[in-house]
Structure formats: C-alpha cells, structure tokens
Design a protein around this motif. Structure first.
Motif, PDB file in Angstrom:
ATOM      1  N   UNK A   1       0.816  -1.226   0.000  1.00 37.47           N
ATOM      2  CA  UNK A   1       0.000   0.000   0.000  1.00 37.47           C
ATOM      3  C   UNK A   1       0.845   1.270   0.000  1.00 37.47           C
ATOM      4  N   UNK A   2       2.157   1.135   0.205  1.00 38.76           N
ATOM      5  CA  UNK A   2       3.049   2.279   0.009  1.00 38.76           C
ATOM      6  C   UNK A   2       3.398   2.291  -1.475  1.00 38.76           C
ATOM      7  N   UNK A   3       2.470   2.788  -2.285  1.00 37.28           N
ATOM      8  CA  UNK A   3       2.569   2.686  -3.739  1.00 37.28           C
ATOM      9  C   UNK A   3       3.850   3.302  -4.301  1.00 37.28           C
ATOM     10  N   UNK A   4       4.473   4.185  -3.542  1.00 39.51           N
ATOM     11  CA  UNK A   4       5.733   4.783  -4.009  1.00 39.51           C
ATOM     12  C   UNK A   4       6.830   3.729  -4.144  1.00 39.51           C
ATOM     13  N   UNK A   5       6.664   2.580  -3.508  1.00 43.73           N
ATOM     14  CA  UNK A   5       7.664   1.515  -3.569  1.00 43.73           C
ATOM     15  C   UNK A   5       7.443   0.546  -4.734  1.00 43.73           C
ATOM     16  N   UNK A   6       6.345   0.698  -5.460  1.00 46.14           N
ATOM     17  CA  UNK A   6       6.020  -0.259  -6.517  1.00 46.14           C
ATOM     18  C   UNK A   6       7.140  -0.388  -7.551  1.00 46.14           C
ATOM     19  N   UNK A   7       7.868   0.669  -7.808  1.00 45.56           N
ATOM     20  CA  UNK A   7       8.980   0.604  -8.749  1.00 45.56           C
ATOM     21  C   UNK A   7      10.090  -0.335  -8.317  1.00 45.56           C
ATOM     22  N   UNK A   8      10.162  -0.666  -7.026  1.00 47.71           N
ATOM     23  CA  UNK A   8      11.157  -1.631  -6.530  1.00 47.71           C
ATOM     24  C   UNK A   8      10.845  -3.045  -7.003  1.00 47.71           C
ATOM     25  N   UNK A   9       9.569  -3.325  -7.242  1.00 46.15           N
ATOM     26  CA  UNK A   9       9.160  -4.708  -7.514  1.00 46.15           C
ATOM     27  C   UNK A   9       8.667  -4.927  -8.933  1.00 46.15           C
ATOM     28  N   UNK A  10       7.918  -4.002  -9.473  1.00 49.02           N
ATOM     29  CA  UNK A  10       7.302  -4.182 -10.782  1.00 49.02           C
ATOM     30  C   UNK A  10       8.319  -4.027 -11.913  1.00 49.02           C
ATOM     31  N   UNK A  11       8.262  -4.906 -12.912  1.00 51.29           N
ATOM     32  CA  UNK A  11       9.161  -4.746 -14.061  1.00 51.29           C
ATOM     33  C   UNK A  11       8.729  -3.622 -15.004  1.00 51.29           C
ATOM     34  N   UNK A  12       7.492  -3.110 -14.882  1.00 49.70           N
ATOM     35  CA  UNK A  12       7.036  -2.015 -15.735  1.00 49.70           C
ATOM     36  C   UNK A  12       7.011  -0.676 -15.023  1.00 49.70           C
ATOM     37  N   UNK A  13       6.572  -0.656 -13.787  1.00 48.86           N
ATOM     38  CA  UNK A  13       6.472   0.601 -13.052  1.00 48.86           C
ATOM     39  C   UNK A  13       7.863   1.089 -12.663  1.00 48.86           C
ATOM     40  N   UNK A  14       8.161   2.322 -12.992  1.00 50.87           N
ATOM     41  CA  UNK A  14       9.465   2.892 -12.651  1.00 50.87           C
ATOM     42  C   UNK A  14       9.389   3.830 -11.456  1.00 50.87           C
TER      43      UNK A  14
END
Length: 159
Positions: A25-38
């Motif tokens: 839910x800390x969406x700012x961290x999604x770039x750490x995991x997602x191969x598309x989201x930067x």
C-alpha cells in the motif's frame, strides 16, 4: 489467440499480512518490484480509499503514465486500485492478503482489463501506441510481470 480479461498470481511470503499490506500500500515503492512501473507520484498521504496517484511506466523503449485511484484499502486484507489513461478506464489491479497457519501470508495479485464498452477501441489503440503491447497480449505480459513483482516483494518482505 483468445484474449484473457483477467489474471491472478499468488505467492507465499514469510511475513504477516499486515506487514506485506504496508509494503504494497506504500505505492511509491512499486517501482522496486514491478518490471514495468518505474516510479509513482502520490498526491496525498496516507494512502486510503479514494487516494490518487500517477504511475510512470516503462517496458523496453515504450514509456507511459497512468492515473490511478485506490478503490479498497483494507489493512492486512486487500488493496486495490483502478487505472485510467486520458480519462478512459484501463484496468483494475489488486492484492489480497490471506494469513497462512504458519504465520506467513498468501498474497494474490490480480488484474482485470476494463477496456470494454464505449471508448474501448480508443483505449486499446492508446495502449498499443504507448505500451507497445497488443490487447490480446496484455494478459500474458501482465502474468509474467506479476510473477516478477511477487517474487521481488517476497524478497523484500523476507529480508
């Protein structure tokens, strides 16, 4: 090839549901995991139902951004958001967190294509132009991305 309209992938993470929920839910961290989201630009904190954020995405040479609104923020249970581009519905993404008997968490990531009905053809065309992915291929691409995302989330949460 038959178009799939939804995909789900699950993984067991050796952390409690509330801890995994906090990470996702800390969406700012999604770039750490997602191969598309930067990167993610979050408009307000803390994240709650109705919160708005913008995702900056890249796959290969393709670059695009999406507008997202949190639709469910139930700590330790579920986190979902709706994605749109240029005001047109694109997808609904979500995570469910289920406690396992050993204290770990079964995390399920899900995606549902919302490019149906009025405006669907335009949204599909924009998706092809910006993401370089045909609508019929999006489920396959997302399934692979989910596996990567969940594996990286597991590594983070278990570290």
């Amino acid at each position: 090839m038959i178009r799939q309209w939804s995909v789900e992938e699950s993984i067991v993470i050796g952390s409690r549901p509330d801890a995994v929920f906090r990470a996702v839910s800390d969406v700012r961290r999604m770039g750490e995991w997602s191969p598309e989201c930067r990167a993610v630009w979050l408009c307000q904190r803390p994240v709650r139902e109705g919160s708005f954020f913008i995702g900056f995405n890249r796959r290969g040479l393709a670059l695009w951004f999406t507008s997202c609104r949190v639709t469910c923020c139930d700590p330790g249970q579920e986190f979902t958001f709706r994605v749109s581009a240029f005001g047109l519905p694109v997808a609904h993404w979500g995570y469910r967190f289920e406690p396992a008997s050993d204290g770990s968490t079964i995390v399920t990531e899900c995606w549902r294509d919302l490019r149906t009905g009025r405006g669907a053809r335009l949204t599909e065309l924009l998706g092809l132009i910006f993401t370089a992915t045909r609508p019929v291929d999006r489920a396959r691409v997302n399934r692979a991305g989910m596996r990567t995302t969940l594996t990286r989330l597991k590594q983070t949460c278990e570290a």
